[in-house]
Design a protein around this motif. Structure first.
Motif, short mmCIF file in Angstrom:
data_model
loop_
_atom_site.label_atom_id
_atom_site.label_comp_id
_atom_site.label_asym_id
_atom_site.label_seq_id
_atom_site.Cartn_x
_atom_site.Cartn_y
_atom_site.Cartn_z
N LEU A 71 -2.07 14.53 -7.82
CA LEU A 71 -1.79 15.96 -7.63
C LEU A 71 -1.34 16.61 -8.93
CD1 LEU A 71 0.02 15.75 -4.17
CD2 LEU A 71 -2.21 16.77 -4.61
N ILE A 72 -0.57 15.86 -9.72
CA ILE A 72 -0.10 16.42 -10.98
C ILE A 72 -1.27 16.61 -11.94
CG2 ILE A 72 1.27 15.89 -13.05
CD1 ILE A 72 3.38 14.69 -11.07
N LEU A 119 0.27 3.89 -2.96
CA LEU A 119 -0.26 5.21 -2.64
C LEU A 119 0.78 6.31 -2.87
CD1 LEU A 119 -2.41 4.40 0.51
CD2 LEU A 119 -3.15 4.78 -1.84
N SER A 120 2.06 5.98 -2.64
CA SER A 120 3.10 6.99 -2.89
C SER A 120 3.20 7.31 -4.37
CB SER A 120 4.46 6.50 -2.38
OG SER A 120 4.42 6.36 -0.99
N PRO A 159 0.82 -1.23 0.00
CA PRO A 159 0.00 0.00 0.00
C PRO A 159 0.84 1.27 0.00
CG PRO A 159 -0.53 -1.38 1.91
CD PRO A 159 0.49 -2.11 1.13
N ILE A 160 1.96 1.25 0.72
CA ILE A 160 2.77 2.48 0.76
C ILE A 160 3.32 2.80 -0.63
CG2 ILE A 160 4.93 3.45 1.63
CD1 ILE A 160 4.33 2.17 4.32
N ILE A 178 3.87 20.33 -5.37
CA ILE A 178 3.28 20.14 -6.70
C ILE A 178 2.26 21.21 -7.03
CG2 ILE A 178 1.95 18.54 -8.14
CD1 ILE A 178 3.21 16.24 -6.65
N LEU A 179 1.41 21.55 -6.07
CA LEU A 179 0.31 22.47 -6.36
C LEU A 179 0.66 23.90 -5.98
CD1 LEU A 179 -2.77 20.43 -5.08
CD2 LEU A 179 -1.97 20.71 -7.42
N MET A 227 -4.26 17.20 -11.05
CA MET A 227 -4.95 18.36 -10.51
C MET A 227 -4.28 19.66 -10.93
SD MET A 227 -5.90 17.96 -6.60
CE MET A 227 -6.39 19.34 -5.65
N ARG A 228 -2.94 19.65 -10.87
CA ARG A 228 -2.20 20.87 -11.21
C ARG A 228 -2.37 21.23 -12.68
NH1 ARG A 228 3.96 19.90 -11.55
NH2 ARG A 228 3.19 19.01 -13.48
N LEU A 240 -0.57 9.28 -5.20
CA LEU A 240 -0.75 10.64 -4.64
C LEU A 240 -0.12 11.71 -5.53
CD1 LEU A 240 -1.71 12.49 -2.32
CD2 LEU A 240 0.47 12.04 -1.20
N PRO A 241 1.18 11.61 -5.83
CA PRO A 241 1.75 12.63 -6.72
C PRO A 241 1.08 12.64 -8.09
CG PRO A 241 3.49 11.31 -5.74
CD PRO A 241 2.20 10.68 -5.35
N TRP A 250 3.55 12.32 2.95
CA TRP A 250 2.42 12.44 2.02
C TRP A 250 1.71 13.77 2.23
CZ3 TRP A 250 -0.13 6.92 2.68
CH2 TRP A 250 0.61 6.00 1.93
#
Ligand SMILES: [Cu+2]
Lengths: 341, 118
Positions: free
Chosen positions: A111-112, A103-104, A99-100, B113-114, A114-115, A107-108, B106
């Motif tokens: 976010l990317i 998820l690691s 899971p780590i 990033i944002l 999203m950006r 997550l980025p 995390w």
């Protein structure tokens, strides 16, 4: 322009996307290409959201199958064969490390996405859209010497250039969503939200209201047409002009009926005395693809049907039915509206 | 609970507490600064929101790392005859502070990033 143009993929990453889309379609057994599909992206934002969806769905499914498989194994395998499942190594690798790591990565990635999605661009075309029960008021504000005008239930954009839509609502909460082009944005009374996107391939798409807003919520759609720059400028120039003068007695009669029936208390027809701001601007209603917020193709027959049966077609809508026109009156009124190209 | 036990439990939970504090600081500071339009203030050339997030993350990481090392040392120093609770607490401490390190990281990633007030 016909629907075929919307089917052509983006030049970039086309084969991968097409194959992945075909796979997703095979999974869902539903038609995925088309004017209102998040699985047929026609712009960068929609493409990013599409990949995020694909990765999350396929990844989630694989992990679910894996865990279910291990669970069944733990239940049904003979004790000596399943013993390793309770060992420290399995727990550390499967319960912590896996899971780590997953998820690691996610997550980025999230976010990317999203950006890079919904990024306001300098020089973007500005459009204001107001959600109303149950239609869309669309305003193109004045820009570089071009004057402001309003239309309804259609968003015409130039292909390949960024667009920023500023949204709000006149009554309840609505949500603005063009699945082929990007994400959703809520339209909230008293608040202004923005959504930026770029249509990367010419075509016709459909936007919908994505937040339940009342009885006719499901009949609150709009057309989105992505035109080449020159065609867009021509459209814009035509929309800026006041309404066409009727050039046939039949059409003049339609205009007289429009005036006599009081349609102008709710509808604007620029260049005439009709200046009601309550309903859609009808100055160029004849140039729209559809009427009634995406309910019918736009022609004399459907226009006449709409006027005579509004409350039957969209019960609860804020325009009364005009059932007392004679057939001839209705035809000339509809023909007049249709002539407002 | 004796003083020694209280210390042990605090050490075990230090990572989680650091995470909770980092969480509160990041959310509170980000929404306050962005809401009051102070987001443009810079600290040594870095936007104030990002600077706060980075500092809070760094501080929380240090606390969680110390808790991890402390639990590790205690666990390693336990003899054959150690009491079961001591063994359990130090082991749980290693696990909890290790996981706290991951979630604190995390929690800080979005700042890299944002944009601040997206
Ligand atoms: Cu709606």
């Amino acid at each position: 322009m016909d629907l075929k143009t919307t089917r052509q993929g983006l030049p970039w990453r086309r084969t991968v996307t097409t194959r992945a889309a075909a796979f997703a379609c095979a999974l869902s057994l539903a038609g995925c290409s088309g004017v209102q599909s998040a699985l047929d992206p026609a712009g960068g934002d929609a493409l990013r959201i599409y990949w995020l969806t694909l990765i999350m769905t396929l990844g989630g499914t694989l992990i679910f199958l894996l865990v279910t498989g291990v669970l069944l194994y733990a239940i049904f395998a003979p004790p000596e064969r399943r013993a390793w499942l309770g060992g420290r190594r399995t727990i550390v690798v499967g319960g912590l490390a896996f899971p780590i790591v997953v998820l690691s990565g996610l997550l980025p990635y999230g976010l990317i996405v999203m950006r890079d999605t919904d990024v306001p661009m300098p020089g973007a075309l500005q459009v204001e859209v107001i959600g109303e029960q149950y239609w869309w008021r669309v305003k193109y504000p004045e820009e570089g010497g071009k004057s402001e005008f309003s239309t309804a239930n259609e968003l015409i954009v130039p292909v390949g250039s960024p667009v920023t839509v500023t949204v709000t609502s006149a009554d309840v909460i609505h949500s603005f969503w063009i699945p082929n082009l990007g994400g959703k944005i809520d339209m909230i009374p008293g608040r202004i939200n923005r959504l930026s996107f770029t249509a990367e391939r010419p075509g016709i798409y459909r936007g919908v209201c994505a937040e339940f807003c009342g009885d006719q919520h499901a009949r609150m759609a709009f057309d989105v047409v992505a035109l080449e720059r020159t065609a867009f400028e021509a459209w814009r120039a035509a929309q800026e002009k006041p309404a066409r003068e009727p050039d046939l007695p039949f059409l003049s009669r339609g205009r007289a009926l429009f005036r006599a029936a009081g349609c102008g208390s709710c509808h604007v027809v620029r260049g005439t005395e009709a200046d009601g701001a309550f309903g859609p601007d009808l100055t160029h209603v004849g140039s729209r693809r559809t009427i009634g917020a995406g309910q019918f193709p736009n022609n004399i027959g459907t226009l006449a049907g709409w006027i005579a049966n509004t409350q039957h077609i969209k019960p609860g809508v804020r325009m009364p039915s005009y059932g007392s026109f004679t057939g001839e009156e209705l035809r000339s009124l509809a023909a007049y509206l249709e002539s407002l190209k | 609970m004796s003083g020694r036990r209280t210390g042990q439990v605090l050490l075990m939970l230090a990572g989680l507490i650091a995470w909770a504090v980092q969480f509160t600081v990041i959310y509170g500071v980000t929404s306050t600064l962005c809401g009051r339009e102070w987001a443009d203030v810079t600290l040594l050339g870095v936007g104030i929101v990002h600077a706060v997030v980075a500092l809070a993350t760094l501080a929380a990481l240090i606390v969680a790392a110390l808790s991890f090392l402390g639990s590790w040392r205690i666990h390693g120093g336990l003899g054959e005859t150690a009491a079961a609770p001591d063994r359990f607490i130090s082991q749980a401490g290693i696990l909890i502070s290790g996981l706290s390190l991951v979630v604190i990281l995390w929690q800080g990633i979005p700042a890299f990033i944002l944009p601040a007030c997206a």
